[in-house]
Design a protein around this motif. Structure first.
Motif, mmCIF file in Angstrom:
data_model
loop_
_atom_site.group_PDB
_atom_site.id
_atom_site.type_symbol
_atom_site.label_atom_id
_atom_site.label_comp_id
_atom_site.label_asym_id
_atom_site.label_seq_id
_atom_site.Cartn_x
_atom_site.Cartn_y
_atom_site.Cartn_z
ATOM 1 N N ARG A 1 0.822 -1.221 0.000
ATOM 2 C CA ARG A 1 0.000 0.000 0.000
ATOM 3 C C ARG A 1 0.849 1.262 0.000
ATOM 4 N N HIS A 2 1.980 1.218 0.684
ATOM 5 C CA HIS A 2 2.784 2.429 0.843
ATOM 6 C C HIS A 2 4.122 2.352 0.099
ATOM 7 N N SER A 3 4.238 1.362 -0.789
ATOM 8 C CA SER A 3 5.449 1.184 -1.605
ATOM 9 C C SER A 3 6.706 1.246 -0.745
ATOM 10 N N GLU A 4 6.704 0.401 0.283
ATOM 11 C CA GLU A 4 7.794 0.440 1.253
ATOM 12 C C GLU A 4 8.037 -0.973 1.776
ATOM 13 N N ASN A 5 9.256 -1.426 1.739
ATOM 14 C CA ASN A 5 9.605 -2.770 2.197
ATOM 15 C C ASN A 5 9.781 -2.745 3.717
ATOM 16 N N LEU A 6 8.732 -3.096 4.451
ATOM 17 C CA LEU A 6 8.792 -3.037 5.909
ATOM 18 C C LEU A 6 9.714 -4.103 6.490
ATOM 19 N N SER A 7 9.842 -5.231 5.825
ATOM 20 C CA SER A 7 10.783 -6.253 6.298
ATOM 21 C C SER A 7 12.214 -5.735 6.219
ATOM 22 N N LEU A 8 12.546 -5.078 5.130
ATOM 23 C CA LEU A 8 13.875 -4.488 4.989
ATOM 24 C C LEU A 8 14.080 -3.405 6.049
ATOM 25 N N ALA A 9 13.048 -2.625 6.323
ATOM 26 C CA ALA A 9 13.160 -1.586 7.347
ATOM 27 C C ALA A 9 13.446 -2.196 8.719
ATOM 28 N N MET A 10 12.932 -3.402 8.978
ATOM 29 C CA MET A 10 13.199 -4.053 10.260
ATOM 30 C C MET A 10 14.598 -4.671 10.278
ATOM 31 N N ILE A 11 15.249 -4.716 9.142
ATOM 32 C CA ILE A 11 16.649 -5.155 9.085
ATOM 33 C C ILE A 11 17.589 -3.949 9.183
ATOM 34 N N THR A 12 17.313 -2.921 8.392
ATOM 35 C CA THR A 12 18.207 -1.756 8.337
ATOM 36 C C THR A 12 17.883 -0.711 9.403
ATOM 37 N N GLY A 13 16.640 -0.692 9.855
ATOM 38 C CA GLY A 13 16.200 0.335 10.797
ATOM 39 C C GLY A 13 15.721 1.605 10.113
ATOM 40 N N ARG A 14 15.810 1.642 8.799
ATOM 41 C CA ARG A 14 15.494 2.873 8.063
ATOM 42 C C ARG A 14 14.220 2.711 7.228
ATOM 43 N N LYS A 15 13.476 3.821 7.160
ATOM 44 C CA LYS A 15 12.286 3.892 6.314
ATOM 45 C C LYS A 15 12.374 5.164 5.475
ATOM 46 N N ARG A 16 11.552 5.207 4.443
ATOM 47 C CA ARG A 16 11.495 6.398 3.597
ATOM 48 C C ARG A 16 11.150 7.613 4.470
ATOM 49 N N ALA A 17 11.793 8.715 4.200
ATOM 50 C CA ALA A 17 11.549 9.932 4.959
ATOM 51 C C ALA A 17 10.065 10.303 4.874
ATOM 52 N N PRO A 18 9.521 10.912 5.919
ATOM 53 C CA PRO A 18 8.096 11.246 5.908
ATOM 54 C C PRO A 18 7.764 12.266 4.821
ATOM 55 N N ALA A 19 6.574 12.102 4.264
ATOM 56 C CA ALA A 19 6.051 13.020 3.255
ATOM 57 C C ALA A 19 4.789 13.663 3.836
ATOM 58 N N SER A 20 4.242 14.572 3.109
ATOM 59 C CA SER A 20 3.013 15.242 3.529
ATOM 60 C C SER A 20 1.911 14.201 3.717
ATOM 61 N N GLY A 21 1.212 14.254 4.827
ATOM 62 C CA GLY A 21 0.138 13.321 5.092
ATOM 63 C C GLY A 21 0.564 12.108 5.905
ATOM 64 N N ASP A 22 1.864 11.863 6.028
ATOM 65 C CA ASP A 22 2.339 10.750 6.851
ATOM 66 C C ASP A 22 2.190 11.093 8.318
ATOM 67 N N VAL A 23 1.991 10.073 9.125
ATOM 68 C CA VAL A 23 1.850 10.247 10.562
ATOM 69 C C VAL A 23 3.192 9.930 11.203
#
Length: 179
Positions: free
Chosen positions: A156-178
């Motif tokens: 839904r958000h074009s983001e690999n959450l499994s990879l984020a739980m490995i690297t600790g990093r996520k895409r920087a917040p954009a307008s509308g993100d919580v």
């Protein structure tokens, strides 16, 4: 390359993958290698204690106060998911928070009933063994829901959450993100 931000610190990521490994090891050794099964279960129980401490005094996105929402807010978010209008959360979204609490509680309950079976008071008590087995099966179902939720949110958000739980990093917040 899109800019990223650090969300999950090392202790949270280490906890997550270590707990997943311990639960998998418990499942794989349930009927054959009792000593290894028990060690993995005790490790999982200890990790629950660590995660509770991180939830109270850890970094921003590890703290329960940052991501646990009210039932009303969680139900509202669930409705947004069904309408495909849910916002992206930098940390856990409200349904993810429910899953965190559910999984922590379930692993804790499985560990408790497993430990009970090793005590003089409950060794050989049928309801304790049956409860342990039922909780373990329910835990597998909850894990499947967790994985499905991660896949859904990733798509839904074009983001690999499994990879984020490995690297600790996520895409920087954009307008509308919580945040």
């Amino acid at each position: 390359m899109a800019p990223t931000v650090k969300v999950w610190d090392s202790p949270v990521r280490l906890f997550h993958w270590s707990l997943a490994g311990s639960v998998a090891l418990c499942w794989l050794t349930a009927d054959e290698l009792q000593s290894l099964h028990e060690v993995a279960g005790y490790a999982a129980a200890g990790m629950i204690g660590l995660r509770l401490a991180l939830g109270m005094a850890g970094t921003r996105y590890a703290r329960f106060s940052q991501f646990i929402r009210s039932p009303k807010r969680t139900l509202h978010y669930a409705g947004e998911v069904l309408r495909h209008k849910e916002p992206r959360y930098l940390g856990h979204n409200p349904l993810g928070a429910v899953m965190v609490v559910l999984l922590l509680g379930m692993v804790g309950a499985v560990a408790l009933t497993g430990w009970m079976q090793t005590t003089d008071a409950y060794w050989g008590v049928e309801w304790v063994e049956e409860t342990h087995e039922v909780l373990a099966q329910l835990l597998l179902g909850a894990i499947a829901l967790h994985v499905a939720g991660v896949i859904h949110a990733s798509l839904r958000h074009s983001e690999n959450l499994s990879l984020a739980m490995i690297t600790g990093r996520k895409r920087a917040p954009a307008s509308g993100d919580v945040l």
